[in-house]
Design a protein around this motif. Structure first.
Motif, PDB file in Angstrom:
ATOM      1  N   THR A   1       0.831  -1.206   0.000  1.00  0.00           N
ATOM      2  CA  THR A   1       0.000   0.000   0.000  1.00  0.00           C
ATOM      3  C   THR A   1       0.864   1.255   0.000  1.00  0.00           C
ATOM      4  O   THR A   1       0.592   2.219  -0.723  1.00  0.00           O
ATOM      5  N   ARG A   2       1.916   1.228   0.809  1.00  0.00           N
ATOM      6  CA  ARG A   2       2.832   2.374   0.850  1.00  0.00           C
ATOM      7  C   ARG A   2       3.539   2.545  -0.488  1.00  0.00           C
ATOM      8  O   ARG A   2       3.680   3.656  -0.999  1.00  0.00           O
ATOM      9  N   ALA A   3       3.991   1.429  -1.079  1.00  0.00           N
ATOM     10  CA  ALA A   3       4.675   1.501  -2.372  1.00  0.00           C
ATOM     11  C   ALA A   3       3.744   1.986  -3.478  1.00  0.00           C
ATOM     12  O   ALA A   3       4.174   2.664  -4.412  1.00  0.00           O
ATOM     13  N   ALA A   4       2.470   1.619  -3.379  1.00  0.00           N
ATOM     14  CA  ALA A   4       1.501   2.048  -4.392  1.00  0.00           C
ATOM     15  C   ALA A   4       1.354   3.566  -4.400  1.00  0.00           C
ATOM     16  O   ALA A   4       1.241   4.178  -5.463  1.00  0.00           O
ATOM     17  N   ARG A   5       1.367   4.165  -3.237  1.00  0.00           N
ATOM     18  CA  ARG A   5       1.231   5.634  -3.163  1.00  0.00           C
ATOM     19  C   ARG A   5       2.452   6.348  -3.737  1.00  0.00           C
ATOM     20  O   ARG A   5       2.343   7.472  -4.204  1.00  0.00           O
ATOM     21  N   ARG A   6       3.617   5.687  -3.705  1.00  0.00           N
ATOM     22  CA  ARG A   6       4.842   6.327  -4.155  1.00  0.00           C
ATOM     23  C   ARG A   6       5.247   5.910  -5.562  1.00  0.00           C
ATOM     24  O   ARG A   6       6.255   6.395  -6.087  1.00  0.00           O
TER      25      ARG A   6
ATOM     26  N   GLU B   1       5.585   5.653  -9.521  1.00  0.00           N
ATOM     27  CA  GLU B   1       5.581   6.715 -10.526  1.00  0.00           C
ATOM     28  C   GLU B   1       4.590   6.432 -11.653  1.00  0.00           C
ATOM     29  O   GLU B   1       3.897   7.321 -12.115  1.00  0.00           O
ATOM     30  N   SER B   2       4.540   5.186 -12.117  1.00  0.00           N
ATOM     31  CA  SER B   2       3.664   4.859 -13.242  1.00  0.00           C
ATOM     32  C   SER B   2       2.282   4.465 -12.739  1.00  0.00           C
ATOM     33  O   SER B   2       2.128   3.913 -11.645  1.00  0.00           O
TER      34      SER B   2
ATOM     35  N   LEU C   1       0.150  -2.439  -7.525  1.00  0.00           N
ATOM     36  CA  LEU C   1       0.528  -2.533  -6.120  1.00  0.00           C
ATOM     37  C   LEU C   1      -0.657  -2.238  -5.210  1.00  0.00           C
ATOM     38  O   LEU C   1      -0.784  -2.833  -4.127  1.00  0.00           O
ATOM     39  N   GLY C   2      -1.520  -1.320  -5.638  1.00  0.00           N
ATOM     40  CA  GLY C   2      -2.708  -1.025  -4.839  1.00  0.00           C
ATOM     41  C   GLY C   2      -3.619  -2.232  -4.707  1.00  0.00           C
ATOM     42  O   GLY C   2      -4.138  -2.523  -3.616  1.00  0.00           O
ATOM     43  N   LEU C   3      -3.825  -2.944  -5.810  1.00  0.00           N
ATOM     44  CA  LEU C   3      -4.650  -4.156  -5.749  1.00  0.00           C
ATOM     45  C   LEU C   3      -4.001  -5.229  -4.892  1.00  0.00           C
ATOM     46  O   LEU C   3      -4.684  -5.917  -4.120  1.00  0.00           O
ATOM     47  N   MET C   4      -2.682  -5.386  -5.022  1.00  0.00           N
ATOM     48  CA  MET C   4      -2.000  -6.391  -4.211  1.00  0.00           C
ATOM     49  C   MET C   4      -2.051  -6.035  -2.725  1.00  0.00           C
ATOM     50  O   MET C   4      -2.235  -6.915  -1.869  1.00  0.00           O
ATOM     51  N   GLY C   5      -1.882  -4.754  -2.405  1.00  0.00           N
ATOM     52  CA  GLY C   5      -2.006  -4.330  -1.016  1.00  0.00           C
ATOM     53  C   GLY C   5      -3.408  -4.551  -0.485  1.00  0.00           C
ATOM     54  O   GLY C   5      -3.595  -5.030   0.648  1.00  0.00           O
ATOM     55  N   PHE C   6      -4.421  -4.224  -1.299  1.00  0.00           N
ATOM     56  CA  PHE C   6      -5.815  -4.455  -0.901  1.00  0.00           C
ATOM     57  C   PHE C   6      -6.074  -5.939  -0.652  1.00  0.00           C
ATOM     58  O   PHE C   6      -6.758  -6.316   0.306  1.00  0.00           O
ATOM     59  N   ALA C   7      -5.488  -6.788  -1.506  1.00  0.00           N
ATOM     60  CA  ALA C   7      -5.657  -8.235  -1.335  1.00  0.00           C
ATOM     61  C   ALA C   7      -5.034  -8.713  -0.032  1.00  0.00           C
ATOM     62  O   ALA C   7      -5.567  -9.603   0.638  1.00  0.00           O
ATOM     63  N   MET C   8      -3.897  -8.113   0.351  1.00  0.00           N
ATOM     64  CA  MET C   8      -3.272  -8.513   1.612  1.00  0.00           C
ATOM     65  C   MET C   8      -4.103  -8.107   2.819  1.00  0.00           C
ATOM     66  O   MET C   8      -4.189  -8.840   3.812  1.00  0.00           O
ATOM     67  N   TRP C   9      -4.756  -6.940   2.743  1.00  0.00           N
ATOM     68  CA  TRP C   9      -5.659  -6.565   3.838  1.00  0.00           C
ATOM     69  C   TRP C   9      -6.856  -7.511   3.877  1.00  0.00           C
ATOM     70  O   TRP C   9      -7.363  -7.829   4.961  1.00  0.00           O
ATOM     71  N   MET C  10      -7.286  -7.962   2.717  1.00  0.00           N
ATOM     72  CA  MET C  10      -8.328  -8.993   2.685  1.00  0.00           C
ATOM     73  C   MET C  10      -7.830 -10.273   3.344  1.00  0.00           C
ATOM     74  O   MET C  10      -8.575 -10.963   4.058  1.00  0.00           O
ATOM     75  N   GLY C  11      -6.561 -10.608   3.107  1.00  0.00           N
ATOM     76  CA  GLY C  11      -5.983 -11.786   3.739  1.00  0.00           C
ATOM     77  C   GLY C  11      -5.928 -11.650   5.249  1.00  0.00           C
ATOM     78  O   GLY C  11      -6.133 -12.629   5.989  1.00  0.00           O
ATOM     79  N   LEU C  12      -5.637 -10.440   5.723  1.00  0.00           N
ATOM     80  CA  LEU C  12      -5.631 -10.202   7.165  1.00  0.00           C
ATOM     81  C   LEU C  12      -7.022 -10.420   7.751  1.00  0.00           C
ATOM     82  O   LEU C  12      -7.178 -11.050   8.807  1.00  0.00           O
TER      83      LEU C  12
END
Length: 368
Positions: free
Chosen positions: A129-134, A136-137, A144-155
Motif C-alpha cells: 500500500t505504501r509503495a503504491a502511493r509512491r 511513478e507509473s 501494487l494497490g490491488l496487491m495491497g488491498f488483497a493482503m488486507w483482505m488476507g488479514l
C-alpha cells in the motif's frame, strides 16, 4: 507445493500413510514455508541496503523477515507437537476445520498456524500500500494497490478464521453453520488470490503491449526490409529469411531486431540512390499525389521502381539521386514511418512500378 497438497490426488497418496490427517499437517508445513518466503520477498524488495538511512518501515519488515525463519522453525515443531497431542484424530476427516470444529486442541493448533499469515499479510499489505502511493507509473500504482488491498483482505480472512474456530469452542456451532462460514471464508480467499494475480499482472501489461507493438511493426515492415536487403547483400548482418523464420527467431531481442531492420532499410535506400534515375522521386510523388497518405506513398513508389531499375542487367552505379529528408528522432519514429511506407509498398504492382520508372525517364529527357 502447499496448494498441490490439497488436491485429491496428493491427499489420496498421503492418506496411504498410516497417520490420520497427515495431509493436513503437511499442507500446513508447506503453507508456513510459502508464507515465510513471501515475507522475505516483500521485505527485500523495497529499499536499498546501501542507503545511509534505511526507512524505519523497511528496517522493521527486514527484521520480521529475519526473525520469521526462527519463528517458523519453532512454529513447525509446535504444530507437530500439537497435532500429535491435543488434536483429536479418531478418524480421517474430509474437511479438517469442519470435522474438528469445537475442539479446543484444533483451535490452539490452527491459531499457531494462522499466526504466520497474520503477520505476513499485515507486512505485505503495509509495504504494498505504501509503495503504491509512491509509484511513478499508473500501472504500477494500480497493480501494487490491488496487491495491497488483497493482503488486507488476507488479514481479515485470517482473523475471521481464528474467530470462527474459537467461537465454535465457546458457542458450539452446527455443522451446517460451520460449513457455511468455512466455505464463505474460502471464497473470500479465492477472491484474494484473483486480485493478487490481477495486481501482479497489471504492471507487466505495458511491457507486453510494447513487445506486441514491436512484433507487429516487424511483421508490417518485413516486405520492404526483405526486398531491400536481398537486393543489396551485405546490408544486413545475416541473409534475410522467410517471414515466419525471421519473426520467431529469438537469438536477438525483438527491440534490437527492430533497430537493425530500420537501419538496414535506411542503408539499403542509401545504396539504392545510386541506381535510380535522377527524377524518380518527382515521378513517384506525381504517382502518389492522389493517395490519402502521399509522402510515404511516394517513397514506396520510389523504392519499388528503384528496385526495378537496380535489378536491370544494364544498370551501373551513378551519382546519387535525391531523397526527401525525414526528421526521425528515434527508432520508434523511423519504424512508424516505414510501416506507413510498407503499407503502400505491398500494394504496388510491377506494372505500376514500371510506369513510375518510365515517367521518371520521360521527365529526365524533357529536362534535357
Amino acid at each position: 507445493m502447499a496448494l498441490c497438497l490439497y488436491t485429491p490426488a496428493a491427499m489420496g497418496a498421503v492418506d496411504r500413510i498410516p497417520v490420520v490427517d497427515l495431509s493436513a499437517l503437511l499442507g500446513h508445513f508447506a503453507s508456513t514455508a510459502a508464507i515465510m518466503a513471501a515475507l522475505t520477498y516483500v521485505a527485500t524488495s523495497y529499499g536499498r541496503t546501501a542507503e545511509a538511512v534505511v526507512p524505519r518501515h523497511v528496517e522493521v519488515s527486514r527484521w520480521i523477515a529475519r526473525a520469521s525463519y526462527r519463528a517458523g522453525a519453532v512454529g513447525v515443531v509446535l504444530l507437530a507437537i500439537l497435532f500429535f497431542t491435543v488434536v483429536q484424530r479418531d478418524r480421517p476427516s474430509e474437511d479438517f476445520l469442519i470435522d474438528h470444529a469445537g475442539q479446543w486442541g484444533v483451535a490452539v493448533y490452527m491459531t499457531v498456524f494462522y499466526f504466520f499469515p497474520l503477520v505476513t499479510t499485515a507486512v505485505c499489505g503495509y509495504q504494498w500500500t505504501r509503495a503504491a502511493r509512491r509509484a511513478e507509473s499508473t500501472s504500477m500504482r494500480i497493480g501494487l494497490g490491488l496487491m495491497g488491498f488483497a493482503m488486507w483482505m488476507g488479514l481479515v480472512h485470517t482473523m475471521a478464521r481464528i474467530t470462527i474456530l474459537w467461537s465454535a469452542v465457546i458457542f458450539p456451532l452446527s455443522k451446517s453453520t460451520m460449513r457455511f462460514l468455512v466455505d464463505a471464508t474460502a471464497i473470500w480467499m479465492d477472491l484474494l488470490f484473483v486480485i493478487v494475480a490481477i495486481g501482479a499482472s497489471i504492471p507487466t501489461t505495458r511491457a507486453a503491449a510494447a513487445r506486441w507493438k514491436t512484433f507487429r511493426t516487424l511483421n508490417l515492415i518485413y516486405p520492404i526490409w526483405f526486398d531491400l536487403v536481398e537486393a543489396f547483400p551485405g546490408t544486413s548482418l545475416y541473409p534475410p529469411g522467410r517471414r515466419i523464420t525471421e519473426l520467431l527467431q529469438f537469438r536477438v531481442p525483438i527491440d534490437v531486431r527492430l533497430d537493425r531492420w530500420t537501419q538496414d532499410i535506411s542503408d539499403a535506400c542509401e545504396k539504392l540512390r545510386y541506381y535510380v534515375p535522377c527524377d524518380l522521386m518527382f515521378a513517384a510523388e506525381d504517382k502518389a499525389s492522389p493517395h490519402s497518405d502521399p509522402e510515404p506513398a511516394a517513397e514506396a513508389y520510389w523504392i519499388k521502381a528503384g528496385l526495378l531499375a537496380a535489378n536491370a542487367e544494364s544498370v551501373r552505379p551513378s551519382s546519387a539521386t535525391l531523397m526527401r529528408d525525414k526528421p526521425f528522432v528515434d527508432t520508434d519514429s523511423e519504424a512508424a514511418w516505414y510501416v506507413r511506407v510498407s503499407a503502400v509498398y505491398t500494394q504496388i504492382t510491377g506494372d505500376q512500378a514500371r510506369e513510375v520508372l518510365d515517367d521518371s525517364e520521360k521527365l529526365e529527357s524533357e529536362s534535357r
